[in-house]
Design a protein around this motif. Sequence first.
Motif, short mmCIF file in Angstrom:
data_model
loop_
_atom_site.label_atom_id
_atom_site.label_comp_id
_atom_site.label_asym_id
_atom_site.label_seq_id
_atom_site.Cartn_x
_atom_site.Cartn_y
_atom_site.Cartn_z
N LEU A 1 0.83 -1.21 0.00
CA LEU A 1 0.00 0.00 0.00
C LEU A 1 0.85 1.25 0.00
O LEU A 1 0.59 2.20 -0.75
CB LEU A 1 -0.92 -0.02 1.23
CG LEU A 1 -1.76 1.23 1.47
CD1 LEU A 1 -2.69 1.51 0.30
CD2 LEU A 1 -2.55 1.11 2.77
N GLY A 2 1.89 1.28 0.85
CA GLY A 2 2.74 2.46 0.91
C GLY A 2 3.44 2.75 -0.41
O GLY A 2 3.46 3.90 -0.88
N LEU A 3 3.99 1.72 -1.04
CA LEU A 3 4.67 1.93 -2.32
C LEU A 3 3.68 2.29 -3.43
O LEU A 3 4.01 3.08 -4.31
CB LEU A 3 5.45 0.68 -2.70
CG LEU A 3 6.74 0.44 -1.90
CD1 LEU A 3 7.36 -0.89 -2.25
CD2 LEU A 3 7.73 1.57 -2.13
N ALA A 4 2.49 1.73 -3.38
CA ALA A 4 1.48 2.07 -4.39
C ALA A 4 1.12 3.55 -4.30
O ALA A 4 0.97 4.23 -5.33
CB ALA A 4 0.24 1.21 -4.21
N LEU A 5 0.99 4.06 -3.08
CA LEU A 5 0.68 5.49 -2.92
C LEU A 5 1.84 6.36 -3.42
O LEU A 5 1.62 7.42 -4.02
CB LEU A 5 0.39 5.79 -1.45
CG LEU A 5 -0.90 5.16 -0.89
CD1 LEU A 5 -0.97 5.38 0.62
CD2 LEU A 5 -2.13 5.75 -1.56
N LEU A 6 3.08 5.91 -3.18
CA LEU A 6 4.23 6.69 -3.63
C LEU A 6 4.42 6.64 -5.15
O LEU A 6 4.86 7.62 -5.75
CB LEU A 6 5.50 6.16 -2.95
CG LEU A 6 5.63 6.42 -1.45
CD1 LEU A 6 6.87 5.72 -0.91
CD2 LEU A 6 5.70 7.93 -1.16
N LEU A 7 4.06 5.52 -5.76
CA LEU A 7 4.32 5.34 -7.19
C LEU A 7 3.09 5.65 -8.04
O LEU A 7 3.12 5.41 -9.26
CB LEU A 7 4.76 3.90 -7.46
CG LEU A 7 6.06 3.46 -6.77
CD1 LEU A 7 6.34 2.00 -7.05
CD2 LEU A 7 7.23 4.33 -7.22
N ASN A 8 2.06 6.15 -7.44
CA ASN A 8 0.84 6.46 -8.18
C ASN A 8 1.01 7.79 -8.92
O ASN A 8 0.85 8.87 -8.34
CB ASN A 8 -0.36 6.53 -7.24
CG ASN A 8 -1.66 6.76 -7.99
OD1 ASN A 8 -1.83 6.32 -9.12
ND2 ASN A 8 -2.58 7.47 -7.36
N GLY A 9 1.36 7.71 -10.15
CA GLY A 9 1.58 8.90 -10.96
C GLY A 9 1.94 8.52 -12.38
O GLY A 9 2.04 7.33 -12.72
N PHE B 1 10.10 -3.04 -9.20
CA PHE B 1 9.53 -3.63 -7.99
C PHE B 1 8.79 -4.94 -8.27
O PHE B 1 8.52 -5.71 -7.33
CB PHE B 1 8.58 -2.64 -7.31
CG PHE B 1 9.28 -1.63 -6.46
CD1 PHE B 1 10.10 -2.03 -5.41
CD2 PHE B 1 9.11 -0.28 -6.68
CE1 PHE B 1 10.75 -1.11 -4.62
CE2 PHE B 1 9.75 0.66 -5.89
CZ PHE B 1 10.57 0.25 -4.86
N LEU B 2 8.45 -5.21 -9.52
CA LEU B 2 7.74 -6.44 -9.85
C LEU B 2 8.67 -7.64 -9.99
O LEU B 2 8.20 -8.78 -10.05
CB LEU B 2 6.96 -6.26 -11.16
CG LEU B 2 5.79 -5.27 -11.14
CD1 LEU B 2 5.15 -5.19 -12.52
CD2 LEU B 2 4.76 -5.67 -10.10
N MET C 1 1.02 -4.22 -4.20
CA MET C 1 1.31 -2.93 -4.82
C MET C 1 0.64 -2.81 -6.18
O MET C 1 0.03 -1.77 -6.50
CB MET C 1 2.83 -2.79 -4.98
CG MET C 1 3.28 -1.46 -5.56
SD MET C 1 5.02 -1.48 -6.06
CE MET C 1 4.91 -2.46 -7.56
N LEU C 2 0.70 -3.86 -6.98
CA LEU C 2 0.11 -3.83 -8.32
C LEU C 2 -1.41 -3.71 -8.25
O LEU C 2 -2.02 -2.92 -9.00
CB LEU C 2 0.51 -5.10 -9.07
CG LEU C 2 0.28 -5.13 -10.59
CD1 LEU C 2 1.12 -4.06 -11.27
CD2 LEU C 2 0.63 -6.50 -11.14
#
Length: 302
Positions: free
Chosen positions: A98-106, A118-119, A182-183
């Motif tokens: 969740l944390g990385l998804a919020l950071l990489l959402n762009g 990251f995958l 994350m995905l």
Amino acid sequence: MAHALSADGWQAERHRAFLLGLSPSLAVLLIITLVPAAALVIASFTPLSLTDPAATFRFDDPLVNYRQLLHDDRFLHSIAVQLKLSASSVLLQLGVGLGLALLLNGKSRLLDGARTAFLIPMVLPPIVVALIWKIMYTPDVSPIHRVLEAAGWPLRSLIANPDTALWAISLADTWQWFPFTMLMVLASLQMIPDEPIEAATLEGANRWQLFRHIVFPYIRPVLVVCGLFRLIDSFKAFPLIYVLTNGGPGSVTEVTNYYGFIQAFNFSYWGYASAIATVMLAGVFALSWAVGKLGWSDHDKR
């Protein structure tokens, strides 16, 4: 009337075609899942052992294996170890994902490259991941241990320490499977409409309020699904345990499926191991149903 009958006939033909097209998949599913599962349950009612093949179809005391499980301290301990491992690894994977998804959402090339990088752990075979972390946890060859030792902070092997061995396995499992969460969360974040966020921003909502009242309710069902998938898979962390600790030190990392493996392949108690696997399978179903029921019912109320 004729038109109605024709429509009904068309629906019936469509239904038959659907069943006909689905039947090969159902047949394969029956062969590769239900038949082995039924054989497992049947074997759990017998004293089957490689040292006594004649006991394969002996059902004079079908519940003997299950009665022994109730008094098997090592089995009960393995359940506690499994619950600790499942809880820690699933919570870590959800939190990190969740944390990385919020950071990489762009939208940018840099974020696209980071998401792809990251995958990588998720597509590696489990045995390869286990070997990687075996190297990382072995002080003689681990680059992390070498750096810490050079800095004056020598560290004991985490997988040889009874206090840290289980958490070391949880960390390795999290590293491999946090990309799944994350995905999934990233896909959910990109489907959130802009209007509620823009309206809340105009009303003066800060980032935490946006996340709590708008973003999180949208992605919560996805987190429940991710948690269910990872909870089920957490009961299959066999390669990590086999390669990293072999159930040790002592029995601190001996989870239920590994204990069943020992009973089947070390002692040849196949009937007893089948009972262990059957109980574990029933427990996974019950736990998954409870988590899903609680998560979805609370979401419906909201």
